[in-house]
Design a protein around this motif. Structure first.
Motif, mmCIF file in Angstrom:
data_model
loop_
_atom_site.group_PDB
_atom_site.id
_atom_site.type_symbol
_atom_site.label_atom_id
_atom_site.label_comp_id
_atom_site.label_asym_id
_atom_site.label_seq_id
_atom_site.Cartn_x
_atom_site.Cartn_y
_atom_site.Cartn_z
ATOM 1 N N ALA A 107 -58.330 -21.619 98.432
ATOM 2 C CA ALA A 107 -59.052 -22.896 98.584
ATOM 3 C C ALA A 107 -60.335 -22.876 97.764
ATOM 4 N N THR A 126 -63.222 -25.661 101.795
ATOM 5 C CA THR A 126 -63.282 -26.756 100.827
ATOM 6 C C THR A 126 -64.448 -27.690 101.118
ATOM 7 N N CYS A 179 -61.726 -25.075 94.250
ATOM 8 C CA CYS A 179 -63.012 -25.780 94.176
ATOM 9 C C CYS A 179 -63.842 -25.346 92.974
#
Length: 310
Positions: free
Chosen positions: A227, A194, A231
């Motif tokens: 993750a 991230t 994003c």
């Protein structure tokens, strides 16, 4: 059952690397006829991006010395992209002679791996890639840039995020159309993923140009993928049956298995176009030819289910 989660894309492109990144790590050379059938079966399972081979010098990757022969006899399915890896201008010349329409280059975020893999510094490797990208783009080809060792390096340890951003943006500035962030030794965790993607977005990189390439050394590949999806990343590299590693980083185990990825994405209601059952059959077929079982959990589970039904 499909149960979506908020904040995830509706569709993900699975960038299949098994035929190149997977088979280049085999100790024995796989016959070209088997490679062709493997690629054909992958396309039949619904994969629409299949990295077919590499035009690296046979001295360094003898398993892919048959690249031109492979492509010359490959029946290319409609709507399927078949990118190839090229290391330099000589590799580009060979790829163009083979009629490719899309290439990839392979860089490093760290100096040690750049020297071990490319026998050049990071700066020298970027200089080497510049004419490759320029010529390819002038010819209408898309160019993907792999950046290896984005999260950790077996010789240098943790890799600073700003160092990765610097190398990544330099490669994009050359004219590359896509950037794949490689966790070459599988040490990434979701927070690190991230943070890196966030730093790239803050630097002005569009999420649509990013892909992720995770290895499952510590069992984190799917968590890291989730993750990345949160994003805004929508391109995920994976290898059918979990084939592959890295010939220049001995601690690198297999790539994220495509079946494991598709199973998760199916469960989240994310469209991939891939039939996980047909894909698992393909990986079992290849595993038989390689003489060992697939490490993919989904391939193993579906194989057991099939066996119990017989």
């Amino acid at each position: 059952m499909r149960v979506p989660l908020d904040g995830l894309p509706a569709k993900v492109t699975v960038y299949e690397v098994g035929a190149r990144d997977g088979l280049q790590n085999e100790s024995a050379v796989v016959p070209v006829e088997v490679k062709r059938e493997f690629i054909t079966r992958l396309a039949g399972a619904g994969l629409r991006v299949i990295e077919a081979t590499s035009f690296v010098h046979p001295k360094w990757v003898p398993q892919l010395a048959d690249a031109a022969e492979l492509l010359g006899g490959l029946e290319r399915a409609a709507g399927v992209r078949y990118p190839v890896l090229v290391p330099n201008e000589r590799g580009l010349d060979r790829a163009l002679d083979a009629g490719v329409t899309e290439i990839a280059i392979f860089g490093s975020a760290t100096e040690t791996f750049a020297r071990r893999n490319l026998n050049r510094t990071v700066d020298e490797s970027v200089e080497m890639f510049a004419p490759v990208v320029e010529r390819a783009r002038a010819g209408g080809l898309d160019v993907r840039a792999y950046v290896s060792m984005c999260f950790g390096d077996p010789w240098e340890g943790d890799v600073p995020i700003e160092q990765v951003v610097s190398v990544a943006t330099r490669l994009l500035d050359l004219g590359c159309t896509e950037l794949s962030l490689g966790d070459t030794i599988g040490v990434a965790t979701p927070g690190h993923v991230t943070a890196l993607i966030g730093a790239l977005l803050e630097s002005g990189v569009d999420a649509g140009r990013l892909a992720v390439h995770f290895h499952d050394t510590y069992g984190q590949a799917l968590a890291n993928t989730l993750a990345a999806l949160r994003c805004g990343v929508t391109i995920v590299d994976a290898s059918a049956g979990g084939l592959g590693g890295c010939p220049y980083a001995k601690s690198a185990t297999g790539n994220l298995a495509t079946e494991d990825l598709v199973w998760m994405l199916d469960g989240l209601g994310i469209e991939t176009g891939v039939d996980v059952h047909r894909l698992a059959e393909t990986s079992l077929w290849m595993a038989e030819r390689l003489g060992r079982p697939s490490p993919s959990r989904v391939v193993q589970a579906l194989s057991r289910e099939q066996g119990s039904d017989q």
